[in-house]
Write an enzyme that holds these catalytic residues in place. Structure first.
Site, PDB file in Angstrom:
ATOM      1  CG  ASP A 210     -67.516  -3.884-104.978  1.00  0.00           C
ATOM      2  OD1 ASP A 210     -68.648  -3.500-105.300  1.00  0.00           O
ATOM      3  OD2 ASP A 210     -66.906  -3.431-103.989  1.00  0.00           O
ATOM      4  CG  ASP A 212     -63.898  -0.774-101.047  1.00  0.00           C
ATOM      5  OD1 ASP A 212     -64.382  -0.079-101.960  1.00  0.00           O
ATOM      6  OD2 ASP A 212     -63.398  -0.280-100.029  1.00  0.00           O
TER       7      ASP A 212
HETATM    8  N1  LIG Z   1     -66.959  -0.726-102.997  1.00  0.00           N
HETATM    9  C1  LIG Z   1     -68.015   0.056-102.817  1.00  0.00           C
HETATM   10  N2  LIG Z   1     -67.917   1.186-102.098  1.00  0.00           N
HETATM   11  C2  LIG Z   1     -69.020   1.963-101.885  1.00  0.00           C
HETATM   12  N3  LIG Z   1     -70.224   1.691-102.389  1.00  0.00           N
HETATM   13  C3  LIG Z   1     -70.352   0.580-103.117  1.00  0.00           C
HETATM   14  N4  LIG Z   1     -71.425   0.057-103.742  1.00  0.00           N
HETATM   15  C4  LIG Z   1     -71.037  -1.089-104.334  1.00  0.00           C
HETATM   16  N5  LIG Z   1     -69.722  -1.320-104.130  1.00  0.00           N
HETATM   17  C5  LIG Z   1     -69.279  -0.286-103.366  1.00  0.00           C
END
Ligand SMILES: Nc1ncnc2[nH]cnc12
Ligand SMILES: CSC[C@H]1O[C@H](OP(=O)(O)O)[C@H](O)[C@@H]1O
Length: 287
Positions: A210, A212
């Site tokens: 992703d 975030d």
């Molecule tokens: N955006 C994110 N923040 C922290 N840990 C994660 N693991 C996968 N995506 C994450």
């Protein structure tokens, strides 16, 4: 005791390792409690490999609860010298897109001191070097394996580790980008510190799931979106592991293998017998 030189610790979405033969399940106890689950030991390309799901099968341990001291001690008991750590991560850079893999070269600790982060306390003080938290040679081999497996693979960047379990606020995500971090996760620390104290060479295979929450064109991260990406990526991660094992082959000498040689400050005569016993597997040869 069964033995394995290579260890793999699987993260979110990776609770088993396909393609192992001659499989044994090993349940271990350690002086630091029970590991997340049983170790699954099997053969890949003629090498014994020990696999452990970091959060346990069924994903029962939150990032703050993962028993990292027990997990790493268990790998040490099995004879592991090289540990490939697989993690689902958010991307803080446009070019590291969901579905890509990244082999980072630095870690940054934004956890909140809730996690036991050393084997050495209570009368035995040890300061290991941690300027290079990830083993360069192992990282090179993981990168090579990722390309061989057909992944879109990037090399380098800093993985910032937050406490979680909540994902970041927009302000935090933007601040992490301004700080120059490339990836964000919740589990590489203290795991990497403990591997160093156990003199195990450790490197991370990060699976980008992703953006975030900073990216204006993408929705904020959710567990469902992470799992959706991992569903299509778990097989790739396993193929990268299958490719890296023969590359590690007979192994190589790593600075991590000697991390304790010049790190013990406590007067040997002052170390309590109970502490000596607790960490004997890790440090006995230096005492
Ligand atoms: N955006 C994110 N923040 C922290 N840990 C994660 N693991 C996968 N995506 C994450
Ligand atoms: C399911 S998203 C958040 C979760 O995923 C990552 O775990 P891991 O590093 O074990 O793959 C992240 O660190 C969080 O624990």
């Amino acid at each position: 005791m069964p033995e394995a030189t290579i260890g793999v610790i699987g993260g979110s979405g990776l609770y088993a390792m396909a393609g192992l033969t001659d499989v044994e399940h090993v349940t271990l106890e350690t002086p630091f409690g029970a590991p997340s689950d049983a170790y699954v030991i099997g053969t890949i390309a003629g090498r014994r490999v020990a696999f452990l799901p970091r959060h346990g099968v069924g994903h029962r341990f939150s990032p703050s609860e993962v028993p990292s001291r027990a997990n790493i001690h268990g790998f040490k008991q099995l004879g592991v010298q090289y540990l490939v750590s697989i993690s689902a991560v958010g991307s803080l850079r446009e070019e590291y897109a969901p579905g890509h893999v990244v082999v980072p070269d630095q870690l940054y600790d934004r956890t909140k001191s809730l996690r036991p982060a050393t084997f050495f306390d209570e009368g035995l003080v040890v300061h290991v070097a941690f300027d290079k938290p990830l083993d360069r040679t192992l990282a090179d081999l993981i990168e090579q394996a990722a390309h061989a497996a057909g992944a879109t693979c990037h090399r380098g960047g800093t993985l910032v580790v937050i406490e979680g379990p909540q994902f970041s606020t927009l302000a935090e995500s933007q601040e992490n980008r301004r700080a120059g971090f490339s990836l964000i996760g919740m589990t590489a620390l203290p795991e990497a510190k403990l591997a160093r104290e156990a003199e195990i060479a450790y490197a991370t295979l990060a699976l980008v799931t992703d953006y975030d929450c900073w990216h204006p064109d993408h929705d904020a991260v959710t567990v469902d979106s992470v799992i959706q990406v991992l569903r299509s990526n778990a097989a790739l991660a396993q193929e990268i592991v299958r490719q890296v094992v023969p590359l590690i082959g007979d192994g190589f000498d790593s600075p991590s293998h000697h991390a304790l040689a010049s790190a013990i400050i406590t007067d040997r005569a002052a170390i309590a017998p109970a502490k000596r016993k607790q960490v004997a597997l890790l440090v006995e040869k230096y005492l």
